[in-house]
Scaffold this motif. Structure first.
Motif, PDB file in Angstrom:
ATOM      1  N   GLY A  45      -6.162  21.466 -22.808  1.00  0.00           N
ATOM      2  CA  GLY A  45      -6.396  22.281 -23.989  1.00  0.00           C
ATOM      3  C   GLY A  45      -6.720  21.451 -25.221  1.00  0.00           C
ATOM      4  N   CYS A  46      -6.281  21.928 -26.392  1.00  0.00           N
ATOM      5  CA  CYS A  46      -6.572  21.224 -27.646  1.00  0.00           C
ATOM      6  C   CYS A  46      -5.543  21.587 -28.696  1.00  0.00           C
ATOM      7  N   LEU A  47      -5.016  20.553 -29.366  1.00  0.00           N
ATOM      8  CA  LEU A  47      -4.139  20.744 -30.518  1.00  0.00           C
ATOM      9  C   LEU A  47      -4.952  20.513 -31.783  1.00  0.00           C
ATOM     10  N   TYR A  48      -4.885  21.476 -32.700  1.00  0.00           N
ATOM     11  CA  TYR A  48      -5.582  21.349 -33.981  1.00  0.00           C
ATOM     12  C   TYR A  48      -4.517  21.002 -35.035  1.00  0.00           C
ATOM     13  N   MET A  49      -4.374  19.697 -35.301  1.00  0.00           N
ATOM     14  CA  MET A  49      -3.293  19.224 -36.151  1.00  0.00           C
ATOM     15  C   MET A  49      -3.820  18.728 -37.497  1.00  0.00           C
ATOM     16  N   ALA A  50      -3.010  18.960 -38.524  1.00  0.00           N
ATOM     17  CA  ALA A  50      -3.319  18.440 -39.853  1.00  0.00           C
ATOM     18  C   ALA A  50      -2.107  17.695 -40.372  1.00  0.00           C
ATOM     19  N   GLU A  51      -2.362  16.532 -40.954  1.00  0.00           N
ATOM     20  CA  GLU A  51      -1.327  15.779 -41.662  1.00  0.00           C
ATOM     21  C   GLU A  51      -1.766  15.728 -43.113  1.00  0.00           C
ATOM     22  N   GLU A  52      -1.117  16.548 -43.931  1.00  0.00           N
ATOM     23  CA  GLU A  52      -1.545  16.743 -45.311  1.00  0.00           C
ATOM     24  C   GLU A  52      -3.033  17.112 -45.333  1.00  0.00           C
ATOM     25  N   ASP A  53      -3.918  16.304 -45.889  1.00  0.00           N
ATOM     26  CA  ASP A  53      -5.323  16.703 -46.005  1.00  0.00           C
ATOM     27  C   ASP A  53      -6.188  16.237 -44.830  1.00  0.00           C
ATOM     28  N   ALA A  54      -5.637  15.479 -43.879  1.00  0.00           N
ATOM     29  CA  ALA A  54      -6.417  14.968 -42.750  1.00  0.00           C
ATOM     30  C   ALA A  54      -6.277  15.898 -41.550  1.00  0.00           C
ATOM     31  N   ALA A  55      -7.395  16.227 -40.914  1.00  0.00           N
ATOM     32  CA  ALA A  55      -7.396  17.140 -39.773  1.00  0.00           C
ATOM     33  C   ALA A  55      -7.832  16.405 -38.514  1.00  0.00           C
ATOM     34  N   PHE A  56      -7.219  16.772 -37.367  1.00  0.00           N
ATOM     35  CA  PHE A  56      -7.508  16.126 -36.084  1.00  0.00           C
ATOM     36  C   PHE A  56      -7.597  17.183 -34.994  1.00  0.00           C
ATOM     37  N   LEU A  66       1.470  10.618 -35.870  1.00  0.00           N
ATOM     38  CA  LEU A  66       1.768  11.212 -37.163  1.00  0.00           C
ATOM     39  C   LEU A  66       2.830  10.391 -37.885  1.00  0.00           C
ATOM     40  N   ARG A  67       2.658  10.221 -39.181  1.00  0.00           N
ATOM     41  CA  ARG A  67       3.577   9.406 -39.969  1.00  0.00           C
ATOM     42  C   ARG A  67       4.930  10.092 -40.156  1.00  0.00           C
ATOM     43  N   PRO A  68       5.990   9.284 -40.379  1.00  0.00           N
ATOM     44  CA  PRO A  68       7.327   9.871 -40.539  1.00  0.00           C
ATOM     45  C   PRO A  68       7.597  10.442 -41.930  1.00  0.00           C
ATOM     46  N   ASP A  69       6.723  10.127 -42.893  1.00  0.00           N
ATOM     47  CA  ASP A  69       7.004  10.459 -44.288  1.00  0.00           C
ATOM     48  C   ASP A  69       6.018  11.466 -44.873  1.00  0.00           C
ATOM     49  N   ARG A  70       5.315  12.201 -44.009  1.00  0.00           N
ATOM     50  CA  ARG A  70       4.348  13.184 -44.482  1.00  0.00           C
ATOM     51  C   ARG A  70       4.553  14.517 -43.771  1.00  0.00           C
ATOM     52  N   SER A  71       3.917  15.551 -44.291  1.00  0.00           N
ATOM     53  CA  SER A  71       3.987  16.866 -43.648  1.00  0.00           C
ATOM     54  C   SER A  71       2.873  16.992 -42.617  1.00  0.00           C
ATOM     55  N   HIS A  72       3.139  17.717 -41.534  1.00  0.00           N
ATOM     56  CA  HIS A  72       2.099  18.007 -40.556  1.00  0.00           C
ATOM     57  C   HIS A  72       2.287  19.412 -39.999  1.00  0.00           C
ATOM     58  N   ARG A  73       1.184  19.972 -39.498  1.00  0.00           N
ATOM     59  CA  ARG A  73       1.181  21.370 -39.068  1.00  0.00           C
ATOM     60  C   ARG A  73      -0.065  21.616 -38.219  1.00  0.00           C
ATOM     61  N   SER A  74      -0.123  22.757 -37.575  1.00  0.00           N
ATOM     62  CA  SER A  74      -1.368  23.226 -36.961  1.00  0.00           C
ATOM     63  C   SER A  74      -2.209  23.896 -38.047  1.00  0.00           C
ATOM     64  N   TYR A  75      -3.460  23.514 -38.137  1.00  0.00           N
ATOM     65  CA  TYR A  75      -4.339  24.192 -39.086  1.00  0.00           C
ATOM     66  C   TYR A  75      -5.128  25.303 -38.400  1.00  0.00           C
TER      67      TYR A  75
END
Length: 292
Positions: A45-56, A66-75
Motif C-alpha cells: 500500500g502507501c502511507l501519506y505522511m507529513a512532518e510539519e510542512d514536509a510531505a512523503f 521521522l524526527r523525535p522533536d517534530r509533529s507528524h501525521r497523515s495528510y
C-alpha cells in the motif's frame, strides 16, 4: 532531501518495534514531540505522511525516518490496504539534520584521534530499499524477539537493530558519491595513515591523490576540521601514545618510529596535544596500572 547525521559512539539504540495494517481510508495518528525517532518501512500500500510542512509518500520498498522533536501525521487517508513496520529508536549521542548536498564543516571533536574512536554517518530521511526482503526479515525477527522474556533477547534485539541500520546505510548513496570532497579527503587521509612513519611532503600527497595541494587541504579542512599536516601530526602522536603505554622503548626511538625527524619537535607537539611531555604521559599510565 535531508539527512540525519549521527555522531557515534554512542550508537543509536533500539527501543520498540511493531507492525500495523491500515484499511483503505485509514490514517496514521497525529503526534508531536514523541521523544524518539520513528522509522516507518512500508511493504504494502502507501502511507501519506507529513512532518510539519514536509510531505512523503511511503510506498512498498521505501523507508521514512521521522524526527523525535517534530509533529507528524497523515495528510491523506490510505487509498488501499496498507501494511508497514515501525521501529522506535534513539541516541544518547549528538545528531543534527543537514541538507543532502551539504558537507559538514565541523570536526567531530577538537581532537579527531581521541581514545574512543568517534565517527559520523549520515542516514537520508527518506529513501528506497535495494534489498527489501532482507530488511523485512530483520524487522520480523525484531518483533518476534519482543515476545521473549529474557535479557539475552533484549541484547539480540540491539544486535539485529544494528544489522538493520547497516542495511539502511548500505542502501543509500554514500557521502563520497554525493560529495567529491569526502572521497578526496578520505583518500588523502588513507595515504597519510599508510606512510606516516616516513617524511612526507605536500608534493608527494598531491601526486598520490591527483589534486592540487591547496584543494586537498580545503577538502580535509571541510571533512576532518584540520589540514593534512595537522592530521598527520595528530595521527603520529596517537601512535606514539600507544607505544608509550604498551612498550618500554626509549622515547627518542618512539619519536623516530612514528615519523618525527626531530626529538625536540616531537616533545613540543606531544605536549601541545596532550598537555604533558611523553615521559610524563608514560609514567601517568604506568602508575595507574601498578599494583597497590
Amino acid at each position: 532531501m535531508t539527512d540525519i547525521r549521527f555522531i557515534s559512539p554512542p550508537i543509536p539504540h533500539y527501543i520498540l518495534s511493531g507492525e500495523d495494517t491500515y484499511p483503505a481510508g485509514g490514517m496514521h495518528a497525529s503526534r508531536k514531540d514523541i521523544g524518539v525517532f520513528d522509522l516507518l518501512i512500508v511493504d504494502k500500500g502507501c502511507l501519506y505522511m507529513a512532518e510539519e510542512d514536509a510531505a512523503f509518500e511511503a510506498t512498498p520498498g521505501t523507508y521514512l525516518l521521522l524526527r523525535p522533536d517534530r509533529s507528524h501525521r497523515s495528510y491523506r487517508s490510505c487509498t488501499e490496504e496498507t501494511h508497514f513496520y515501525w521501529v522506535h529508536l534513539q541516541t544518547l549521542g549528538r545528531w543534527h539534520e543537514m541538507s543532502g548536498t551539504q558537507i559538514s564543516v565541523n570536526p567531530i571533536d577538537d581532537n579527531p584521534y581521541v581514545q574512543i574512536n568517534q565517527f559520523a554517518y549520515q542516514l537520508p530521511r527518506f529513501g528506497p530499499l535495494r534489498q527489501p526482503a532482507t530488511v523485512y526479515a530483520l524487522l520480523a525477527s525484531l518483533n518476534q524477539l519482543s515476545r521473549q522474556p529474557y535479557a539475552v533477547d533484549r541484547l539480540k534485539q540491539q544486535t539485529l537493530f544494528q544489522e538493520l541500520l547497516i542495511q539502511l546505510l548500505q542502501e543509500t548513496v554514500q557521502p563520497a558519491a554525493r560529495h567529491p570532497q569526502f572521497a578526496i579527503a578520505e583518500q588523502a587521509a588513507a595515504f597519510l595513515r599508510t606512510h606516516y612513519r616516513r617524511p612526507l611532503s605536500y608534493a608527494e600527497l598531491s601526486e598520490a591523490v591527483h589534486f592540487h595541494p591547496n584543494y586537498i587541504a580545503r577538502c580535509m579542512k571541510a571533512v576532518f576540521g584540520c589540514t593534512p599536516l595537522e592530521y598527520l601530526t595528530r595521527y603520529r602522536i596517537e601512535q606514539a601514545k600507544g607505544q608509550l603505554v604498551r612498550t618500554d622503548e626509549p622515547v627518542g626511538r618512539i619519536a623516530e618510529d612514528v615519523g618525527f625527524g626531530s626529538f625536540p619537535f616531537f616533545v613540543r607537539c606531544f605536549a601541545k596535544h596532550t598537555g604533558c611531555r611523553p615521559r610524563e604521559y608514560r609514567m601517568r599510565y604506568r602508575e595507574e596500572a601498578a599494583p597497590k
